[in-house]
Design a protein around this motif. Structure first.
Motif, PDB file in Angstrom:
ATOM      1  N   ASP A 170       1.994   7.805 -12.652  1.00  0.00           N
ATOM      2  CA  ASP A 170       0.762   6.888 -12.956  1.00  0.00           C
ATOM      3  C   ASP A 170       1.474   5.163 -13.006  1.00  0.00           C
ATOM      4  OD1 ASP A 170      -1.490   8.402 -13.019  1.00  0.00           O
ATOM      5  OD2 ASP A 170      -0.966   9.232 -14.918  1.00  0.00           O
ATOM      6  N   ASP A 171       2.379   5.244 -12.352  1.00  0.00           N
ATOM      7  CA  ASP A 171       2.974   3.652 -12.443  1.00  0.00           C
ATOM      8  C   ASP A 171       2.628   3.219 -11.182  1.00  0.00           C
ATOM      9  OD1 ASP A 171       4.122   1.390 -12.766  1.00  0.00           O
ATOM     10  OD2 ASP A 171       6.334   2.270 -13.539  1.00  0.00           O
ATOM     11  N   TRP A 172       1.332   2.768 -10.903  1.00  0.00           N
ATOM     12  CA  TRP A 172       0.816   2.033  -9.668  1.00  0.00           C
ATOM     13  C   TRP A 172       1.540   0.999  -9.500  1.00  0.00           C
ATOM     14  CZ3 TRP A 172      -1.896   4.852  -6.320  1.00  0.00           C
ATOM     15  CH2 TRP A 172      -2.634   6.350  -6.704  1.00  0.00           C
ATOM     16  N   GLU A 173       1.880   0.021 -10.267  1.00  0.00           N
ATOM     17  CA  GLU A 173       2.292  -1.419 -10.163  1.00  0.00           C
ATOM     18  C   GLU A 173       3.875  -1.116  -9.579  1.00  0.00           C
ATOM     19  OE1 GLU A 173       2.814  -5.811 -12.298  1.00  0.00           O
ATOM     20  OE2 GLU A 173       2.053  -4.138 -13.337  1.00  0.00           O
ATOM     21  N   GLU A 174       4.680  -0.493 -10.224  1.00  0.00           N
ATOM     22  CA  GLU A 174       5.936  -0.562  -9.480  1.00  0.00           C
ATOM     23  C   GLU A 174       5.691   0.518  -7.974  1.00  0.00           C
ATOM     24  OE1 GLU A 174      10.144  -0.665  -9.269  1.00  0.00           O
ATOM     25  OE2 GLU A 174       8.632  -1.669 -10.639  1.00  0.00           O
ATOM     26  N   ALA A 175       4.916   1.229  -8.153  1.00  0.00           N
ATOM     27  CA  ALA A 175       4.739   2.072  -6.734  1.00  0.00           C
ATOM     28  C   ALA A 175       4.484   0.761  -5.844  1.00  0.00           C
ATOM     29  CB  ALA A 175       3.873   3.036  -6.723  1.00  0.00           C
ATOM     30  N   ALA A 176       3.604  -0.151  -5.974  1.00  0.00           N
ATOM     31  CA  ALA A 176       2.988  -1.104  -5.076  1.00  0.00           C
ATOM     32  C   ALA A 176       4.288  -2.150  -4.885  1.00  0.00           C
ATOM     33  CB  ALA A 176       2.098  -2.122  -5.620  1.00  0.00           C
ATOM     34  N   ARG A 177       4.998  -2.310  -5.874  1.00  0.00           N
ATOM     35  CA  ARG A 177       6.204  -3.261  -5.786  1.00  0.00           C
ATOM     36  C   ARG A 177       7.142  -2.581  -4.870  1.00  0.00           C
ATOM     37  NH1 ARG A 177      11.106  -3.662  -6.407  1.00  0.00           N
ATOM     38  NH2 ARG A 177      11.121  -1.518  -7.366  1.00  0.00           N
ATOM     39  N   ASN A 178       7.607  -1.338  -5.005  1.00  0.00           N
ATOM     40  CA  ASN A 178       8.419  -0.620  -4.087  1.00  0.00           C
ATOM     41  C   ASN A 178       7.976  -0.571  -2.741  1.00  0.00           C
ATOM     42  OD1 ASN A 178       9.688   1.939  -2.665  1.00  0.00           O
ATOM     43  ND2 ASN A 178      10.787   2.165  -4.572  1.00  0.00           N
ATOM     44  N   LEU A 179       6.798  -0.298  -2.335  1.00  0.00           N
ATOM     45  CA  LEU A 179       6.331  -0.133  -1.206  1.00  0.00           C
ATOM     46  C   LEU A 179       6.372  -1.445  -0.236  1.00  0.00           C
ATOM     47  CD1 LEU A 179       4.723   1.406   1.026  1.00  0.00           C
ATOM     48  CD2 LEU A 179       2.532   1.054  -0.103  1.00  0.00           C
ATOM     49  N   HIS A 180       5.908  -2.390  -1.047  1.00  0.00           N
ATOM     50  CA  HIS A 180       6.447  -3.859  -0.307  1.00  0.00           C
ATOM     51  C   HIS A 180       7.447  -4.385  -0.208  1.00  0.00           C
ATOM     52  CE1 HIS A 180       1.855  -4.023  -1.173  1.00  0.00           C
ATOM     53  NE2 HIS A 180       1.770  -4.925  -0.491  1.00  0.00           N
ATOM     54  N   THR A 181       8.658  -3.772  -0.812  1.00  0.00           N
ATOM     55  CA  THR A 181       9.886  -4.298  -0.368  1.00  0.00           C
ATOM     56  C   THR A 181      10.364  -3.864   1.025  1.00  0.00           C
ATOM     57  OG1 THR A 181      11.063  -1.908  -1.225  1.00  0.00           O
ATOM     58  CG2 THR A 181      10.654  -3.736  -2.840  1.00  0.00           C
ATOM     59  N   THR A 182       9.689  -2.905   1.562  1.00  0.00           N
ATOM     60  CA  THR A 182       9.901  -2.536   2.947  1.00  0.00           C
ATOM     61  C   THR A 182       9.007  -2.672   4.021  1.00  0.00           C
ATOM     62  OG1 THR A 182       9.179  -0.177   2.581  1.00  0.00           O
ATOM     63  CG2 THR A 182      11.476  -0.658   2.471  1.00  0.00           C
ATOM     64  N   ASN A 183       7.564  -2.878   3.463  1.00  0.00           N
ATOM     65  CA  ASN A 183       6.357  -3.061   4.204  1.00  0.00           C
ATOM     66  C   ASN A 183       5.625  -4.159   3.707  1.00  0.00           C
ATOM     67  OD1 ASN A 183       4.389  -2.602   5.935  1.00  0.00           O
ATOM     68  ND2 ASN A 183       4.066  -0.543   5.646  1.00  0.00           N
ATOM     69  N   ASN A 184       5.546  -5.484   4.750  1.00  0.00           N
ATOM     70  CA  ASN A 184       4.306  -6.224   4.110  1.00  0.00           C
ATOM     71  C   ASN A 184       2.992  -6.113   4.172  1.00  0.00           C
ATOM     72  OD1 ASN A 184       7.084  -7.148   5.617  1.00  0.00           O
ATOM     73  ND2 ASN A 184       6.239  -9.266   4.761  1.00  0.00           N
ATOM     74  N   PHE A 185       2.563  -5.026   5.013  1.00  0.00           N
ATOM     75  CA  PHE A 185       1.242  -4.679   5.059  1.00  0.00           C
ATOM     76  C   PHE A 185       0.932  -3.273   4.957  1.00  0.00           C
ATOM     77  CE2 PHE A 185       2.363  -8.484   8.042  1.00  0.00           C
ATOM     78  CZ  PHE A 185       2.048  -9.435   7.099  1.00  0.00           C
ATOM     79  N   PRO A 186       1.253  -2.645   3.897  1.00  0.00           N
ATOM     80  CA  PRO A 186       0.980  -1.070   3.774  1.00  0.00           C
ATOM     81  C   PRO A 186      -0.495  -0.659   4.002  1.00  0.00           C
ATOM     82  CG  PRO A 186       1.522  -1.914   1.695  1.00  0.00           C
ATOM     83  CD  PRO A 186       1.759  -3.196   2.670  1.00  0.00           C
ATOM     84  N   GLU A 187      -1.504  -1.537   3.751  1.00  0.00           N
ATOM     85  CA  GLU A 187      -2.894  -1.184   4.115  1.00  0.00           C
ATOM     86  C   GLU A 187      -3.112  -1.113   5.262  1.00  0.00           C
ATOM     87  OE1 GLU A 187      -3.035  -5.733   3.181  1.00  0.00           O
ATOM     88  OE2 GLU A 187      -1.566  -4.054   2.789  1.00  0.00           O
ATOM     89  N   PHE A 188      -2.354  -1.831   6.258  1.00  0.00           N
ATOM     90  CA  PHE A 188      -2.606  -1.598   7.762  1.00  0.00           C
ATOM     91  C   PHE A 188      -2.182  -0.152   8.265  1.00  0.00           C
ATOM     92  CE2 PHE A 188      -1.869  -6.564   8.652  1.00  0.00           C
ATOM     93  CZ  PHE A 188      -2.935  -6.811   7.798  1.00  0.00           C
ATOM     94  N   THR A 189      -0.875  -0.103   7.837  1.00  0.00           N
ATOM     95  CA  THR A 189      -0.040   1.228   8.073  1.00  0.00           C
ATOM     96  C   THR A 189      -0.778   2.451   7.621  1.00  0.00           C
ATOM     97  OG1 THR A 189       1.440   0.565   6.529  1.00  0.00           O
ATOM     98  CG2 THR A 189       2.066   0.147   8.866  1.00  0.00           C
ATOM     99  N   GLY A 190      -1.279   2.243   6.374  1.00  0.00           N
ATOM    100  CA  GLY A 190      -1.857   3.299   5.812  1.00  0.00           C
ATOM    101  C   GLY A 190      -3.343   3.663   6.396  1.00  0.00           C
ATOM    102  N   ARG A 191      -3.778   2.762   7.282  1.00  0.00           N
ATOM    103  CA  ARG A 191      -5.020   3.314   7.935  1.00  0.00           C
ATOM    104  C   ARG A 191      -4.742   3.505   9.581  1.00  0.00           C
ATOM    105  NH1 ARG A 191      -6.293   0.238   3.759  1.00  0.00           N
ATOM    106  NH2 ARG A 191      -8.674   0.577   3.009  1.00  0.00           N
ATOM    107  N   ILE A 192      -3.809   2.691  10.049  1.00  0.00           N
ATOM    108  CA  ILE A 192      -3.760   3.148  11.416  1.00  0.00           C
ATOM    109  C   ILE A 192      -2.467   3.585  12.015  1.00  0.00           C
ATOM    110  CG2 ILE A 192      -5.421   1.283  12.130  1.00  0.00           C
ATOM    111  CD1 ILE A 192      -3.253  -0.746  12.489  1.00  0.00           C
ATOM    112  N   CYS A 193      -1.317   3.806  11.239  1.00  0.00           N
ATOM    113  CA  CYS A 193      -0.154   4.339  11.741  1.00  0.00           C
ATOM    114  C   CYS A 193      -0.356   5.879  11.954  1.00  0.00           C
ATOM    115  CB  CYS A 193       0.909   4.343  10.621  1.00  0.00           C
ATOM    116  SG  CYS A 193       2.478   4.998  11.123  1.00  0.00           S
ATOM    117  N   PRO A 194       0.069   6.614  13.083  1.00  0.00           N
ATOM    118  CA  PRO A 194       0.025   7.966  13.248  1.00  0.00           C
ATOM    119  C   PRO A 194       0.760   9.013  12.312  1.00  0.00           C
ATOM    120  CG  PRO A 194       1.455   7.124  14.822  1.00  0.00           C
ATOM    121  CD  PRO A 194       0.911   5.903  14.240  1.00  0.00           C
TER     122      PRO A 194
END
Length: 473
Positions: A76-100
């Motif tokens: 349930d640590d969504w803030e740290e999850a978001a920080r971690n995700l953004h260290t490698t991917n600038n736009f995860p809301e894009f890839t989370g929708r359209i990446c295969p």
């Protein structure tokens, strides 16, 4: 990892869709998100697999640290999850929708056809980060005084521009269309990704110092030489948008179009932009789409939403198996039967079908002449048939970048495939001051690869300008 026995206790659960009869009535996104409790269980399925192929070279091009943020969602640590995700991917809301999601194909649990719902969790982390205010502008503390021009505002250009601005450079992005986003905005329909996702990233980047110049076609409205002289470095980040020409008899008939002008027009209408070209509309028509890829599928979904009477998709490849042989393919991307949400809305799919030509009456298309093919993709004599068609879209891929204008004026070296030649490590072209990333370098590819290359090119440009770089790889 998440829960030690999570993969044994929880079944895979995917996002559901609005019913096809409902979603074809609009262009909005139609996925029904999982609630936090279900997302936590799905994250808890991530197992201690030893070697997580999901974020290796066969899984995620940007090397998302998938097991790490799965564990954080489980906790349930969504803030740290978001920080971690953004260290490698600038736009995860894009890839989370359209990446295969090649990461899911590489998941160890996919050996049992039950991979972790990585893509769904990635989208949820990004959406929650916006919802809870975790995503904020990150302007540089110190300006370097260096100026960089980025040509193209698709995912490669946006990723590179954001990284370079955060390194302290003055970044100017030049986009020929009326709004930023490139093919994210004009090639991908809203029902796959609504454009407010792009707009709020643009606002974030502008707050970080990035300057967008829209409606400026470099090589046409402004010469490449003027840009080259004004800036300390230039990045080419346009698309590979020169359509592959099948040279079909009759393809010059009225009603036959390449896919991208059709998708661009449709996105302009949804975005309330003026359409200045000849209208291409599928309402009340029998539509045939030539090609079996994502672009063809986007044409299918768009045609249904415009009120097409029927849509048939032609694929020269044989119908793939329902399931792949895991032991010979995993963790690589397998060939298997896949049905997109657009195809599931009522498309007829013709496999092993070669397009022989387009037929018409009084200068307008009336049908597509086809034939079945053998294992060598050669037409089988006597298997010819004609599909009724009022509108035909050609979506068989791209032959590299458009040469006229920017590329001709720059004089950078090109390869036989129509891509700009650049070093794999530095992304530098034959012009010492010019770099290239994304589809212009590697050819038509995935959004996630464009983001990866934009980030790497930014680091290389930063090193070129400053002697070294602190930007992440």
């Amino acid at each position: 990892m998440g829960k030690v026995t999570g993969f044994l206790e929880y079944d895979r659960q995917e996002q559901k869709y609005q019913l096809a009869g409902e979603r074809v009535r609009h262009f909005r996104e139609f996925t029904l998100p999982l609630d936090d409790s279900d997302l936590k269980k799905q994250a808890g399925r991530c197992m201690d697999c030893g070697i997580p192929f999901c974020h290796g070279p066969t899984g995620c091009p940007v090397h998302n640290q998938i097991p790490d943020w799965n564990d954080l969602v489980w906790s349930d640590d969504w803030e740290e999850a978001a920080r971690n995700l953004h260290t490698t991917n600038n736009f995860p809301e894009f890839t989370g929708r359209i990446c295969p999601a090649p990461c899911e194909e590489a998941c160890t649990l996919n050996l049992e056809n039950q991979p972790v719902t990585i893509k769904t969790i990635e989208q949820a982390i990004a959406d929650k980060a916006w919802e809870m205010g975790f995503i904020k502008p990150e302007p540089a503390d110190v300006s370097t005084g260096k100026r960089v021009a980025v040509i193209g505002s698709g995912p490669a250009g946006m990723a590179a521009a954001q990284q370079l601005a955060r390194a302290g450079h003055e970044v100017h992005v030049f986009e020929r269309q009326a709004k930023p986003g490139g093919l994210l905005r004009y090639g991908i329909p809203d029902f796959k990704m609504e454009k407010y996702h792009i707009d709020r990233r643009v606002k974030q980047m502008e707050a970080e110092g990035v300057i967008f110049h829209c409606g400026v076609n470099i090589g046409v409205d402004r010469s490449f030489a003027s840009l080259h002289n004004e800036f300390d470095a230039v990045l080419f980040a346009g698309g590979a948008e020169d359509p592959r020409n099948p040279n079909l008899p009759g393809q010059d008939l009225a009603g036959v179009y390449y896919a991208m002008p059709y998708l661009t027009q449709a996105n302009q209408r949804v975005g309330h932009e003026e359409v200045t070209q000849e209208p291409i509309l599928a309402g009340g028509k029998h539509v045939v789409v030539i090609g079996g890829g994502d672009t063809a599928s986007d044409c299918v979904g768009t045609a249904f939403r415009q009120g097409a009477l029927s849509v048939t998709q032609l694929d020269i490849r044989p119908k793939p198996p329902e399931r792949e042989d895991k032991l010979t393919v995993w963790p690589y991307w397998p060939t298997k039967m896949r049905t997109s949400s657009s195809q599931a809305e009522g498309a007829e799919r013709e496999f092993q079908a070669a397009t022989l030509g387009v037929v018409g009456k009084k200068g307008r298309v009336s049908g597509v002449q086809c034939a079945r093919v053998d294992e060598k993709r050669q037409p089988i004599p006597g298997s010819e048939f004609i599909l009724k068609a009022d509108l035909v879209f050609i979506a068989i891929g791209f032959a590299g970048s458009v040469k006229e204008g920017l590329l001709e004026q720059s004089g950078v070296a090109m390869d036989r495939r129509g891509n700009v030649v650049a070093d794999d490590r530095s992304y530098r072209t034959s012009n010492d001051k010019v770099f290239v990333a994304g589809d212009m370098r590697r050819g038509q590819s995935l959004v996630v690869w464009a983001i990866r290359e934009g980030r790497q090119a930014a680091r290389s440009i930063d090193t070129f300008l400053m002697g070294s770089s602190t930007l992440p790889v």
